[in-house]
Scaffold this motif. Structure first.
Motif, short mmCIF file in Angstrom:
data_model
loop_
_atom_site.label_atom_id
_atom_site.label_comp_id
_atom_site.label_asym_id
_atom_site.label_seq_id
_atom_site.Cartn_x
_atom_site.Cartn_y
_atom_site.Cartn_z
N PHE A 85 2.03 7.16 -21.69
CA PHE A 85 1.50 8.32 -20.99
C PHE A 85 2.38 8.78 -19.85
N GLY A 86 3.21 7.88 -19.30
CA GLY A 86 4.10 8.27 -18.23
C GLY A 86 3.35 8.64 -16.95
N PHE A 87 4.10 8.88 -15.91
CA PHE A 87 3.47 9.17 -14.61
C PHE A 87 2.92 10.58 -14.51
N ASP A 88 3.20 11.42 -15.49
CA ASP A 88 2.63 12.76 -15.48
C ASP A 88 1.21 12.78 -16.02
N ARG A 89 0.81 11.73 -16.77
CA ARG A 89 -0.51 11.75 -17.41
C ARG A 89 -1.33 10.51 -17.08
N MET A 90 -0.99 9.83 -16.01
CA MET A 90 -1.76 8.69 -15.53
C MET A 90 -2.39 9.03 -14.20
N ILE A 91 -3.61 8.51 -13.97
CA ILE A 91 -4.33 8.78 -12.73
C ILE A 91 -4.91 7.47 -12.20
N TYR A 92 -4.77 7.23 -10.93
CA TYR A 92 -5.30 6.02 -10.29
C TYR A 92 -6.82 6.11 -10.14
N ALA A 93 -7.47 4.95 -10.26
CA ALA A 93 -8.91 4.86 -9.97
C ALA A 93 -9.24 3.44 -9.51
N GLY A 94 -10.29 3.34 -8.68
CA GLY A 94 -10.70 2.04 -8.15
C GLY A 94 -11.88 1.43 -8.89
N MET B 72 0.84 -1.19 0.00
CA MET B 72 0.00 0.00 0.00
C MET B 72 0.88 1.25 0.00
N PRO B 73 0.45 2.32 -0.66
CA PRO B 73 1.21 3.58 -0.59
C PRO B 73 1.34 4.05 0.84
N ASN B 74 2.44 4.73 1.13
CA ASN B 74 2.65 5.22 2.49
C ASN B 74 2.13 6.64 2.66
N GLN C 155 -6.85 -5.20 -3.24
CA GLN C 155 -6.09 -6.08 -4.12
C GLN C 155 -5.61 -5.35 -5.37
N TRP C 156 -6.43 -4.47 -5.94
CA TRP C 156 -6.04 -3.72 -7.12
C TRP C 156 -4.84 -2.83 -6.82
N VAL C 157 -4.85 -2.18 -5.66
CA VAL C 157 -3.71 -1.34 -5.28
C VAL C 157 -2.46 -2.20 -5.07
N GLU C 158 -2.63 -3.36 -4.50
CA GLU C 158 -1.48 -4.25 -4.31
C GLU C 158 -0.88 -4.67 -5.66
N VAL C 159 -1.74 -4.93 -6.64
CA VAL C 159 -1.26 -5.27 -7.99
C VAL C 159 -0.42 -4.12 -8.55
N LEU C 160 -0.94 -2.91 -8.42
CA LEU C 160 -0.23 -1.75 -8.94
C LEU C 160 1.07 -1.50 -8.18
N ASP C 161 1.05 -1.70 -6.87
CA ASP C 161 2.27 -1.53 -6.09
C ASP C 161 3.38 -2.45 -6.58
N ARG C 162 3.03 -3.69 -6.85
CA ARG C 162 4.05 -4.63 -7.35
C ARG C 162 4.49 -4.26 -8.77
N ALA C 163 3.55 -3.82 -9.57
CA ALA C 163 3.91 -3.42 -10.94
C ALA C 163 4.84 -2.21 -10.94
N ALA D 224 7.03 -1.42 -8.53
CA ALA D 224 8.16 -1.60 -7.63
C ALA D 224 9.39 -0.92 -8.23
N GLY D 225 10.04 -0.10 -7.43
CA GLY D 225 11.22 0.62 -7.90
C GLY D 225 10.93 1.99 -8.47
N VAL D 226 9.67 2.32 -8.66
CA VAL D 226 9.29 3.65 -9.14
C VAL D 226 9.50 4.66 -8.02
N SER D 227 9.95 5.85 -8.37
CA SER D 227 10.24 6.86 -7.35
C SER D 227 8.98 7.25 -6.60
N GLU D 228 9.16 7.70 -5.35
CA GLU D 228 8.01 8.14 -4.57
C GLU D 228 7.35 9.35 -5.22
N ASP D 229 8.13 10.20 -5.86
CA ASP D 229 7.57 11.36 -6.54
C ASP D 229 6.58 10.94 -7.63
#
Length: 291
Positions: free
Chosen positions: A236-245, A1-3, A258-266, A268-273
């Motif tokens: 689209f990169g992280f500047d043009r992507m938005i999370y949704a449930g 989960m995001p911190n 579970q969906w957030v956990e999938v994205l967290d693993r996908a 992995a290693g991406v900067s906190e910014d």
């Protein structure tokens, strides 16, 4: 989960006692009311700072609909959970210039309305509707009220979107659910091609959501979703992507945690910014939440 707390940009709630929803009537999962308290329960351990409500295809016809009534229902729900910070209702944009008084009423009386969605996916002729002169006029009117337009199609209709975006270059656009790619059909080549073309339009951002629903509901794996997540990031990169449930539609195939956990693993290693952009900051800016 995001911190850090996240923003969920795609919440559905509906109430069969207040509005009519023929689309869901009799459905084994959706044929009952879903209230904000159901969402609160099903978030589990997710730390959600704010939510954006998306219209639920309440019954309408060529002359009228439950457009304002749905807004009022959500406003009442927000009294019980003030984290509902924005509303994206439906409006009959196919009316062309005749829809302007309704948009003006929404703007004047309902300040949490931030944009409009008019689902074309379920229309009898999505191409004729989306590319009609009156529909384009209606979408262009949104700019006058600083509203955006949410695009809801499935992967078999993405050719329509590729034409549509060229006609409304000055309206802010967001593609819901990645355009509902054909994951179950293995249509990754089409998805990459569509995103490459669409990413050239700088007024368009993409909502990364619902991929498990577009895969085999019961037997999907993270490996099934990975190429589609990777392609979205690539184009689209992280500047043009938005999370949704997409609650409760997501419940057909997954849960919100579970969906957030999938994205967290996908990711992995991406900067906190970049993670903060995806899970919170881009949504705050796009929907003008002021958080």
């Amino acid at each position: 989960m995001p911190n850090f707390p996240i923003i969920d940009t795609h919440l559905h709630i509906w109430d069969f006692d207040r509005l009519n929803y023929s689309l869901f009537k009799g459905h084994p999962l959706f044929g009952k009311s879903y209230q904000i308290e159901d969402y609160q329960r099903d978030c589990g351990q997710l730390d959600v700072e704010a939510m954006v409500f998306l219209e639920c295809y309440a019954d309408f016809d060529a002359k009228s609909g439950q457009y304002i009534e749905e807004i009022e229902f959500v406003e009442d729900s927000a009294k019980r959970d003030p984290r509902i910070k924005a509303i994206v209702p439906m409006a009959p944009l196919e009316w062309g210039d005749r829809v302007e008084p309704m948009l003006a009423q929404m703007h004047a009386e309902h300040p949490t309305v931030k944009g409009i969605r008019r689902i074309v996916e379920f229309d009898e002729d999505p191409r004729a509707l989306t590319l009609s002169d009156d529909f384009i006029k209606g979408v262009k009117l949104l700019e006058k009220f600083d509203y955006h337009f949410e695009i809801n199609v499935n992967h078999t209709q993405m050719d329509i979107v590729r034409e549509f975006v060229k006609l409304v270059p000055n309206v802010r656009l967001i593609l819901d659910h990645c355009g509902k790619p054909g994951i179950a059909e293995g249509a990754i080549a089409q998805y990459r091609d569509d995103l490459k073309a669409l990413s050239a339009h700088e007024n368009l951002v993409i909502k990364l959501s619902d991929l498990p629903v577009e895969a085999d509901h019961q037997h999907w794996t993270e490996a099934d979703l990975a190429p589609y997540i990777d392609a979205t990031v690539e184009h689209f990169g992280f500047d043009r992507m938005i999370y949704a449930g997409d609650y409760p539609i997501c419940l057909q195939a997954t849960t919100l945690p579970q969906w957030v956990e999938v994205l967290d693993r996908a990711f992995a290693g991406v900067s906190e910014d970049d993670l903060r952009k995806f899970y919170r900051n881009n949504a705050n800016q796009f929907y003008r939440l002021g958080l």
